[in-house]
Enzyme design. Structure first.
Site, short mmCIF file in Angstrom:
data_model
loop_
_atom_site.label_atom_id
_atom_site.label_comp_id
_atom_site.label_asym_id
_atom_site.label_seq_id
_atom_site.Cartn_x
_atom_site.Cartn_y
_atom_site.Cartn_z
N TYR A 1 41.26 22.02 93.03
CA TYR A 1 42.46 21.24 93.34
C TYR A 1 42.21 20.22 94.46
O TYR A 1 43.04 19.35 94.72
CB TYR A 1 43.63 22.15 93.74
CG TYR A 1 44.11 23.05 92.62
CD1 TYR A 1 43.93 22.69 91.29
CD2 TYR A 1 44.75 24.24 92.87
CE1 TYR A 1 44.36 23.50 90.25
CE2 TYR A 1 45.19 25.06 91.84
CZ TYR A 1 44.98 24.69 90.53
OH TYR A 1 45.42 25.49 89.51
N ASP B 1 37.82 35.61 83.09
CA ASP B 1 38.50 35.74 81.79
C ASP B 1 38.66 37.22 81.43
O ASP B 1 39.72 37.65 80.96
CB ASP B 1 37.77 34.96 80.69
CG ASP B 1 36.27 35.22 80.66
OD1 ASP B 1 35.72 35.74 81.65
OD2 ASP B 1 35.65 34.90 79.63
N ASP C 1 45.48 31.00 90.99
CA ASP C 1 46.77 30.43 90.58
C ASP C 1 47.24 31.11 89.30
O ASP C 1 48.38 31.56 89.17
CB ASP C 1 46.55 28.92 90.36
CG ASP C 1 47.85 28.16 90.23
OD1 ASP C 1 48.92 28.78 90.33
OD2 ASP C 1 47.79 26.93 90.04
N ASP D 1 50.05 34.56 88.88
CA ASP D 1 51.28 34.44 88.09
C ASP D 1 51.32 35.50 86.99
O ASP D 1 52.37 36.08 86.69
CB ASP D 1 51.39 33.05 87.45
CG ASP D 1 52.08 32.07 88.39
OD1 ASP D 1 52.27 32.42 89.58
OD2 ASP D 1 52.43 30.96 87.94
#
Ligand code: NAD
Length: 368
Positions: free
Chosen positions: A142, A225, A249, A253
């Protein structure tokens, strides 16, 4: 000794409503547990913009840097949607995170037994779940350069760069190992060392920090993953998950949904330790300002109260008192108290924000 200082930035929307209940809880610890804080209040977000024309005044920033911990409610709301990007309420929060250099973001996923039915997973997979995701917050893809959209031949190319220095990995790894020592003493570090050089370095540095300074903590490595798959297959295998900005991130969530409701999720962002060993710290609920229920007494204050519990544990070394507060919340939920967001299919009458505060204070009294 002087009392530790807490700066409260209630912010916008339901922020002040949920923070009012946190303040009652803070007062309770001062009165009943001899654990007094010097509490200051200030403005952030839209509330600060209304008064000062900026979402975070320089004086407030300075107070945040001085405070032993900052507690934030929420920022934003439709009233501010048309403002210029540079003064939007969220910029106040971003400035706090940046100037306090909060590189370690802690998102617990804790499932209270009474709410296990709220999870999208089967009850036995999530009941009693208590994991912590430590996400690197100030570097990675980011922020990495080069970035942008460039012309290449007759088409455009979007570019972002995943970049981590050894010291950035080192400091967030330390933060995860320190946390693990206060919990289940296990860290699982997630990256994609199979396909990314930054992942190879990440794995090497995490292992080195472990071997040098935290050999007592159990460390494992997992490709991110696979980590996503394991989080929904058997989340209770984890204690602390350490990962980078991008994977964190997504994984945080995903883990949050294991527990059901947005009104229940706290978070912390930690920076480098001060001279006294206490990290710079900002505690806040994961939810936003909830304009759809603002001013109606419907907001669930638990996420914000649990954020204060995190402050007790991670800023003030009061793990037993944090556990007392969490147990009080667990009891209130087990007794059936529900704000509107926690009403399941079985129905019933929701209680108000302040009723939930009353119930938690009563459960705290009962814990003595
Ligand atoms: P939101 O989290 O405010 O609300 C999403 C939904 O969850 C709404 O239906 C809301 O009523 C409900 N909800 C949230 N918290 C609740 C609580 N404590 N109790 C009961 N119900 C709750 O997200 P949004 O609607 O996407 O955003 C609203 C505003 O908040 C926007 O301006 C957004 O930019 C801002 N926001 C701020 C933060 C922050 O301050 N950290 C985070 C997210 C969104």
């Amino acid at each position: 000794m002087a009392n530790p200082t807490l700066l409260i930035l209630a912010g916008d929307g339901i922020g002040p409503e949920v923070m009012a209940q946190v303040t009652r809880v803070i007062d309770w610890f001062g009165a009943k547990r001899d654990l007094a804080f010097d509490v200051e209040h200030d403005l952030v977000g839209g509330a600060a913009y209304d008064k000062h024309g900026t979402p975070l005044h320089d004086d407030t920033m300075a107070r945040a840097l001085e405070a032993d911990a900052v507690l934030l409610g929420a920022v934003g709301g439709p009233k501010y949607d048309e403002l210029d990007f540079s003064v939007k309420p969220e910029r106040g929060l971003l400035r706090l995170r940046k100037e306090m250099d909060l590189f370690s973001n802690l998102r617990p996923a804790q499932c209270f037994d009474a709410l296990a039915d709220f999870s999208s997973l089967k009850k036995d997979i999530v009941a009693g779940l208590d994991i912590m995701i430590v996400r690197e917050l100030t570097s990675g893809v980011y922020f990495g350069e080069p970035r942008g959209i460039i012309e290449e031949g007759n088409e455009r190319v979007g570019i972002n760069t995943q970049r981590y220095t050894e010291s950035e990995i080192d400091r967030v790894a330390r933060s995860a190992f320190e946390l693990a020592r206060r919990r289940g003493n296990k860290v699982c570090s997630m990256e994609k060392a199979n396909v990314m050089e930054s992942g190879i370095l990440w794995r090497e540095v995490v292992q080195r920090v472990h071997d040098t300074d935290y050999p007592d903590v159990e460390l494992s490595h997992m490709y991110a993953d696979n980590g996503a798959m394991q989080l929904v297959r058997a989340p209770k295998q984890f204690d602390v998950i350490l990962t980078d900005n991008l994977f964190g991130d997504i994984l945080s969530d995903c883990a949050a949904m294991l527990t059901g409701s947005l009104g229940m999720l706290p978070s912390a962002s930690l920076g480098a330790p001060n001279a006294d060993g206490r990290p710079k710290a900002l505690y806040e609920p994961v939810h936003g300002s909830a304009p759809d229920i603002t001013g109606q007494g419907k907001a669930n204050p638990i996420a914000c109260i649990l954020s204060f519990a995190m402050a007790l544990r991670y800023s003030f070394d009061q793990g037993d008192e944090a556990a007392r507060l969490e147990a009080a919340i667990e009891k209130v939920l087990a007794d059936g108290a529900r704000t509107a967001d926690l009403m399941g299919e079985e129905g019933g009458t929701p209680i108000s924000t302040s009723d939930m505060g009353d119930a938690i204070l009563a459960a705290l009294d009962a814990s003595l």
